[in-house]
Design a protein around this motif. Structure first.
Motif, PDB file in Angstrom:
ATOM      1  N   SER A 208       0.815  -1.219   0.000  1.00 34.77           N
ATOM      2  CA  SER A 208       0.000   0.000   0.000  1.00 34.77           C
ATOM      3  C   SER A 208       0.849   1.269   0.000  1.00 34.77           C
ATOM      4  CB  SER A 208      -0.959  -0.002   1.190  1.00 34.77           C
ATOM      5  OG  SER A 208      -0.236  -0.035   2.420  1.00 34.77           O
ATOM      6  N   ASP A 212       0.722   4.079  -2.885  1.00 36.02           N
ATOM      7  CA  ASP A 212       0.365   5.464  -2.540  1.00 36.02           C
ATOM      8  C   ASP A 212       1.421   6.425  -3.068  1.00 36.02           C
ATOM      9  OD1 ASP A 212      -1.935   4.660  -1.290  1.00 36.02           O
ATOM     10  OD2 ASP A 212      -1.100   4.734   0.740  1.00 36.02           O
ATOM     11  N   TRP A 213       2.695   6.073  -2.914  1.00 36.99           N
ATOM     12  CA  TRP A 213       3.782   6.935  -3.406  1.00 36.99           C
ATOM     13  C   TRP A 213       3.731   7.068  -4.925  1.00 36.99           C
ATOM     14  CZ3 TRP A 213       8.039   5.885  -6.577  1.00 36.99           C
ATOM     15  CH2 TRP A 213       8.985   6.919  -6.654  1.00 36.99           C
ATOM     16  N   LYS A 215       1.105   6.902  -6.806  1.00 37.92           N
ATOM     17  CA  LYS A 215      -0.025   7.778  -7.145  1.00 37.92           C
ATOM     18  C   LYS A 215       0.259   9.230  -6.774  1.00 37.92           C
ATOM     19  CE  LYS A 215      -3.407   4.072  -6.417  1.00 37.92           C
ATOM     20  NZ  LYS A 215      -4.483   3.568  -5.507  1.00 37.92           N
ATOM     21  N   GLN A 216       0.812   9.438  -5.582  1.00 34.03           N
ATOM     22  CA  GLN A 216       0.990  10.795  -5.082  1.00 34.03           C
ATOM     23  C   GLN A 216       2.184  11.516  -5.693  1.00 34.03           C
ATOM     24  OE1 GLN A 216       1.153  10.239  -0.832  1.00 34.03           O
ATOM     25  NE2 GLN A 216      -0.904   9.354  -0.750  1.00 34.03           N
ATOM     26  N   ARG A 217       3.181  10.776  -6.147  1.00 36.20           N
ATOM     27  CA  ARG A 217       4.362  11.397  -6.730  1.00 36.20           C
ATOM     28  C   ARG A 217       4.424  11.197  -8.245  1.00 36.20           C
ATOM     29  NH1 ARG A 217       6.284  15.357  -4.173  1.00 36.20           N
ATOM     30  NH2 ARG A 217       8.094  15.146  -5.551  1.00 36.20           N
ATOM     31  N   ALA A 220       0.855  12.086  -9.904  1.00 36.80           N
ATOM     32  CA  ALA A 220       0.554  13.503  -9.693  1.00 36.80           C
ATOM     33  C   ALA A 220       1.519  14.414 -10.445  1.00 36.80           C
ATOM     34  CB  ALA A 220       0.602  13.827  -8.189  1.00 36.80           C
ATOM     35  N   ASP A 221       2.767  13.991 -10.591  1.00 37.73           N
ATOM     36  CA  ASP A 221       3.762  14.795 -11.309  1.00 37.73           C
ATOM     37  C   ASP A 221       3.783  14.528 -12.804  1.00 37.73           C
ATOM     38  OD1 ASP A 221       4.468  15.845  -8.885  1.00 37.73           O
ATOM     39  OD2 ASP A 221       6.382  14.784  -8.716  1.00 37.73           O
TER      40      ASP A 221
END
Length: 253
Positions: A208, A212-213, A215-217, A220-221
């Motif tokens: 997980s 999450d990393w 998706k978030q990094r 998102a970038d």
């Protein structure tokens, strides 16, 4: 392999280098991969690398010849350090059995831990169990549940075999080696170097944070796209994992 009293790695008493078995004082301080890739040995590039190329070719030939008649197969990855009573080993054994019952051979790195558990599950269920070993300065040797085993000198030859003969990758909790195989598989599928096949992560709690990393990094970038996230499937359910693989194979027919 670790010393149970202090957690340090023990010096191995046996190493497999292709068809060669080395023991005790005959074990060299470096591996074939290290000698090939080490830039400090530039003086050997003209005198020895041409001969190494023939050895590399022979490993490809050995692998292709040995595995060409395998039934449909699934490559299963996970930690060599997991204990037999760990949740991931129990899951791997169930997965190996379920894959065998569905008609798939199970391919692992042939070592202990999760790999041994998946091989054991497949063998006990009457399926074909394959182990692709690698020469390492520590660990490992093929586990006793492997029906067909090949020891490789070179990681890139071994990786080719994992991909070439697999209809899917299933990745259980593991370390750097497991992550290496995971991201190489995703990259090959993303760049269409291989026909798209399932890459399944098992152990939702374990993976997980990584997801999450991503998706978030990365997402998102804009380093990966939304479609790339669909290359990875996550489940704790062995039956669901096998069904994903079966459905993907049926969809190609």
């Amino acid at each position: 392999m670790t010393d149970s009293t202090n957690g340090r790695r023990r010096v191995p008493q046996e190493r497999h280098r292709g068809a060669v078995t080395l023991r005790r004082e005959s074990i060299p301080p470096s591996t074939a991969d290290e000698k090939l890739l080490d830039s400090h040995h530039r003086g050997e590039w003209k005198t020895k690398d041409a001969w190494r190329a023939l050895r590399i070719l022979s490993e490809f030939v050995e692998g292709f010849d040995t595995l060409a008649d395998l039934p449909p197969a699934v490559s299963v990855f996970g930690s060599a350090r997991s204990t037999p009573d760990s949740p991931e080993c129990e899951m791997a054994a169930q997965l190996g059995a379920a894959l065998a019952e569905a008609g798939y051979a199970v391919i692992t790195g042939g070592g202990p831990g999760v790999m041994e558990a998946a091989n054991r599950g497949a063998t006990e269920a009457g399926g074909m169990s394959v182990g692709l070993g690698i020469e390492l300065p520590f660990e490992q040797g093929l586990n006793d549940w492997v029906d067909i085993g090949i020891d490789f000198r070179y990681f890139f030859v071994r990786k080719t075999m994992f991909v070439k003969y697999a209809q899917a990758f299933v990745v259980l909790p593991g370390g750097f080696g497991t992550l290496d195989e995971l991201f190489e598989a995703i990259t090959l599928v993303q760049t269409r170097k291989v026909t798209r096949f399932p890459v399944i992560l098992m152990g939702t709690d374990y993976w997980s944070g990584l997801l999450d990393w991503i998706k978030q990094r990365l997402l998102a970038d804009g380093k990966v796209g939304p479609d790339d996230m669909e290359l990875i499937m996550v489940t704790d359910d062995v039956e669901e994992a096998v069904q994903i693989i079966v459905s993907a194979e049926n969809g190609k027919r």
